[in-house]
Design an enzyme around this catalytic site. Structure first.
Site: not given
Ligand code: CA
Length: 636
Positions: A362, A333
């Site tokens: 990400e 993340d």
């Protein structure tokens, strides 16, 4: 200890501990404890009977002794298996109690750590458990993103262990009308890697109130090295969650499915109460000289990965999951808040024992205030600095259906042909920010934002259901046939929708009810859903059958892929060796002139798979409105 500069070279030189024994190391005859607390004046080890904070069941308080590099140690003779513990640190005369950041097990809600003989949690034959896709490359992977609860909460799943890790171990589950659900369904779909949303211990679900309806995605870490208690059949006894998560992983492996963990090292649930930040005040987070938290995560705090003991913590944590739980991949993340040095260090460490493990995340550029100069963040734009780490491609996601930031925007599959050139680059795995297919994760939808079908419905409210489905299928065909690593949100293949009680589309369902979030298995009784599922399965089989779709390097793509002339600029025809794929996003069928030879059709508007639908010998072929066609030259 006021005004310590944790990020100064002096501090790091004196207080970087490099040993592998932080936490509680159990043996039958004694348990050894080591905690890093360089600014503490005193540290006490508290042993408890139970894992429930606030319970008056203290067994013993033991003064810890200062040791090397700011660590404190204690050795307690005897068998401490299943004894709970915390540390109390005294800093500037004030005493505070905290869980162990290196806890391997814990009690309810993660407030007390637990000493555990990890061997007792191993499933039978655990030593022979392995990644079923160990020998493959990341471009061979097909990633399927699922929340642990979503697969089983719908009554029609007929899964017994609702909302639990064990729900993913049940085989033979079916809808009332006999369609496979859960594990059997995922296995038949043909994906290679099941990517689970946060499954470490997170803070937003109260594990002491599990009889009440609660749901959260779980992007709020409390204990990084412990499974989430609400997914266990018993969150109070620390060994249960460990055993059940391992059982889930072993069962998935036995069914040919690798497991990816979604990890959230970039921020914590609550910076003030996070155990590491209690033991060493503010060390784990980026805080400036005025005490202001950096907030690039938009969750209140950013992790100071550039500090030596945070870097070590992240490396140790990822390695632990790979070693102890046999995790086959990690999805980071907001990797864009973690420095490239830490990312490369953790990959190097995991690779020593587990060369099969894949890494992606990400890579958005986020505003963050580093505590030290000289670091680059793991973003898409810095992808050349992390060659073994892949990034989500918002280029293909937004090119297909419009930016997730602008709901009114459309994309290639929703009548906006301005993104045609963008889609062509993505088909080659070469978005502007990265040329390597091994570093590009291609997708149309994930847990964030509207589902693919919902987004199409929002942009094309007057289209018929059949037309929306055709647009959905076209999007799937494009990212599934693109060079790179395909990824889909669970349920996209059965036209998942997230709608609230009032019938409104839910754009951010992170804390919505199970009703909004869960997979609706009953839809499998309807023909259009079955056919779309069959179409996705066919695309997956076709991708797996053709290595030309799975090149690892830009050089291989460039040597073997070429675009062909088409009558309209928005119609894309791409030939990759013997495979010819044509994408027609328009409302009219289009005639395409085939190159020399005989061609078998494997994908059209209705079907996809590894069996030829028909053969076409040199000449023209008609590609239906809003559809993909894939042909294979029979001679090449
Ligand atoms: Ca929890």
């Amino acid at each position: 200890m006021k005004n310590v500069n944790y990020s100064s070279p002096e501090f790091e030189k004196t207080y970087t501990y490099t040993g592998a024994d932080l936490g509680a190391v159990w043996s039958e005859k004694e348990t050894r404890f080591r905690v890093w607390a360089p600014t503490a004046e005193a540290v006490t080890l508290n042993l408890y009977e139970s894992g429930t904070a606030g319970t008056e069941d203290l067994l013993e308080k033991i003064s810890m002794q200062p040791d090397v590099n700011g660590t404190w140690i204690a050795v307690k003779p005897g068998n401490l298996n299943h004894v709970y513990y915390t540390y109390s640190v005294t800093i500037d005369g004030k005493e505070k109690e905290a869980c162990d950041p290196y806890a391997k097990a814990c009690g309810v809600n993660g407030r007390r750590a637990m000493v555990l003989n990890l061997e007792e949690t191993d499933p039978t034959d655990w030593e022979n458990d392995k990644d079923p896709h160990a020998a493959e490359r990341i471009t061979d992977a097909i990633l399927y993103e699922l929340h642990v609860r979503d697969v089983s909460m719908d009554a029609a799943s007929q899964i017994v262990n609702k909302g639990k890790f064990l729900g993913l171990t049940e085989t033979g589950t079916k809808t009332p009308s006999g369609q496979p659900t859960g594990l059997d369904y995922i296995k038949e779909l043909g994906i290679t890697h099941l990517h689970l949303l946060p499954s470490f211990d997170y803070g937003s679900v109260d594990e002491a109130r599990l009889s009440e309806p609660q749901f959260n995605w779980g992007y709020d870490p409390v204990n990084y090295n412990v499974p989430e208690g609400s997914y266990a059949t018993d969150p109070y006894h620390g060994e249960v969650r460990v055993r059940e998560m391992k059982q889930m992983i072993k069962t998935l492996h036995e069914n040919g499915i690798s497991v990816v963990m979604d990890v959230v090292y970039n921020h914590v649930h609550d910076a003030e109460s996070f155990c590491f930040n209690i033991l060493v005040p503010g060390y784990f987070s980026r805080i400036d000289a005025n005490g202001i938290y950096s907030n690039g995560s938009f969750c209140g705090n950013d992790t100071a990965s550039e500090r030596s003991m945070v870097k070590k913590f992240i490396v140790d944590s990822v390695s632990y999951w790979a070693d102890e739980y046999h995790i086959d991949g990690f999805r980071f993340d907001l990797a864009g808040l973690i420095d490239t040095e830490t990312i490369n260090a953790l990959i190097a460490e995991v690779e020593k024992k587990h060369p099969n493990v894949i890494f992606y995340g990400e890579g958005w550029t986020m505003p963050t205030n580093l505590t030290k100069a000289g670091y680059t963040m793991a973003t898409q734009l810095n992808s050349d600095k992390t060659p073994k780490f892949a990034y989500f491609s918002d280029t293909i996601r937004d090119g297909l259906k419009g930016s997730v930031l602008r709901e009114e925007e459309t994309g290639y599959v929703t009548d906006n042909f301005e993104t045609t050139e963008q889609i062509k680059k993505c088909l080659l795995g070469q978005a502007d920010w990265c040329k390597s297919p091994s570093q590009t994760v291609n997708y149309a939808s994930c847990h964030d934002n509207n589902t693919l079908l919902d987004r199409i419905s929002i942009n094309m409210p007057n289209a018929s259901f059949e037309e929306k489905v055709a647009r959905n299928r076209l999007a799937a065909a494009i990212y599934m046939l693109s060079q790179g690593v395909p990824f889909l949100q669970a349920g996209e293949e059965i036209l998942r929708t997230k709608v609230d009680e009032s019938g409104n589309f839910v754009e951010n369902s992170y804390a919505s009810s199970d009703l909004v979030n869960c997979i609706k298995w009953k839809t499998l009784d309807e023909k259009m859903y079955q056919e779309t599922l069959a179409y996705y399965k066919g695309l997956i089989r076709f991708r797996k059958a053709h290595e030309e779709l799975r090149y690892a390097t830009a050089e291989e793509v460039e040597a073997n892929a070429k675009f062909l002339e088409t009558p309209f600029a928005y119609v894309i025809a791409l030939q990759v060796k013997k495979i010819l794929m044509v994408f027609n996003p328009s409302m009219e069928a289009v005639e395409i002139e085939l190159p020399e030879g005989s061609w078998d059709v494997y994908v059209d508007a209705e079907h996809a798979g590894t069996e030829s639908i028909k053969t076409i010998v040199t000449g023209m072929v008609s590609v239906d409105a809003i559809s993909a066609m894939v042909l294979v030259n029979t001679a090449l």
